[in-house]
Design an enzyme around this catalytic site. Structure first.
Site, short mmCIF file in Angstrom:
data_model
loop_
_atom_site.label_atom_id
_atom_site.label_comp_id
_atom_site.label_asym_id
_atom_site.label_seq_id
_atom_site.Cartn_x
_atom_site.Cartn_y
_atom_site.Cartn_z
CB SER A 48 41.76 49.48 47.27
OG SER A 48 41.62 48.49 46.28
N1 SAH Z 1 38.42 48.81 43.20
C1 SAH Z 1 37.52 48.02 43.99
C2 SAH Z 1 38.22 46.92 44.71
C3 SAH Z 1 38.31 45.75 43.86
S1 SAH Z 1 38.89 44.28 44.64
C4 SAH Z 1 36.83 48.92 44.99
O1 SAH Z 1 37.12 50.11 45.04
O2 SAH Z 1 35.96 48.44 45.70
C5 SAH Z 1 39.24 43.41 43.14
C6 SAH Z 1 38.04 42.94 42.37
O3 SAH Z 1 38.53 42.30 41.20
C7 SAH Z 1 37.20 41.92 43.11
O4 SAH Z 1 35.88 42.37 43.19
C8 SAH Z 1 37.32 40.66 42.24
O5 SAH Z 1 36.14 39.89 42.20
C9 SAH Z 1 37.65 41.25 40.88
N2 SAH Z 1 38.32 40.34 39.95
C10 SAH Z 1 39.27 39.40 40.20
N3 SAH Z 1 39.64 38.78 39.07
C11 SAH Z 1 38.91 39.33 38.06
C12 SAH Z 1 38.85 39.13 36.64
N4 SAH Z 1 39.60 38.22 36.02
N5 SAH Z 1 37.99 39.89 35.93
C13 SAH Z 1 37.21 40.83 36.53
N6 SAH Z 1 37.23 41.07 37.87
C14 SAH Z 1 38.07 40.33 38.63
#
Ligand code: SAH
Length: 201
Positions: free
Chosen positions: A52
């Site tokens: 993000s």
């Molecule tokens: N906060 C993170 C960004 C995350 S992007 C950072 O700082 O890098 C969102 C993430 O949520 C992705 O890696 C995606 O694979 C994960 N995601 C999506 N659906 C999910 C679920 N049901 N359970 C766990 N993770 C999930």
């Protein structure tokens, strides 16, 4: 990053700002993206996922008003950058990611940086982490249409805070939910754009 992107937009919690000043964001992105690591935008990770924008990570963190003693559940580990921010400001972080490759990479990065208060798990975060509930705070970094009931259930009833983007791929609202007993209050902080929360149910 702190002076141009965070301070002018109202990030003013000194502890949050200090963490953004010290955390090496470049270690959480691929070598090709390192020159862009401190830019005012999200960056791509593997598997079509994103790290993000710094401001959004700061806003979500600040909204939780962390004191240092909290047990936190994070859904969507991604690169692990937000995880590190939380681990600096709270007692313990339980983080879940649906892609094992991302969990492993984030765990390796955070271990190298010396964090010992983070537990990792690969799986569908919509079900939360029942064995470790209740949590003082839950931060969700991927967007469902509605709040997954398990997450609300696993939030402490004693002023628990849940920060979560809610909506469709095109329009989402970053929402702060506070739970006091059986009552919950909701406040929309801003519009936002996260990857969807992909759930099996
Ligand atoms: N906060 C993170 C960004 C995350 S992007 C950072 O700082 O890098 C969102 C993430 O949520 C992705 O890696 C995606 O694979 C994960 N995601 C999506 N659906 C999910 C679920 N049901 N359970 C766990 N993770 C999930």
């Amino acid at each position: 990053m702190v002076k141009q992107q965070l301070l002018p937009r109202g990030i003013n919690d000194p502890k949050v700002l200090e963490v953004f000043n010290k955390l090496p964001r470049q270690l959480f992105v691929s070598p090709e993206q390192r020159p862009l690591a401190y830019g005012d935008h999200p960056l791509t990770l593997s598997r079509g996922q994103t790290i993000s924008q710094p401001y959004i990570v700061a806003l979500m963190t600040q909204s939780l008003k962390l004191q240092g003693h909290e047990k936190i559940l994070e859904i969507g580990t991604g690169s692990g950058y937000q995880t590190a921010v939380l681990a600096e400001l709270a007692a313990r972080v339980y983080t879940m990611e649906r892609f094992a490759a991302l969990t492993e990479k984030a765990a390796a990065t955070l271990q190298k940086l010396g964090y010992q208060n983070i537990c990792f798990r690969t799986g569908d975060g919509a079900g939360g982490w029942p064995a470790e509930a209740p949590f003082d705070c839950i931060l969700v970094a991927a967007a469902p249409e509605n709040v997954p009931p398990a997450l609300l259930k696993q939030l402490t009833a004693d002023g628990g805070r849940l920060i979560i983007p809610l909506g469709s791929a095109l329009h989402q609202e970053l929402t702060l939910i506070i739970k006091e007993g059986e009552e919950t209050t909701r406040r929309v902080l801003c519009n936002c754009r996260f990857v969807p929360l992909v759930t099996e149910k």
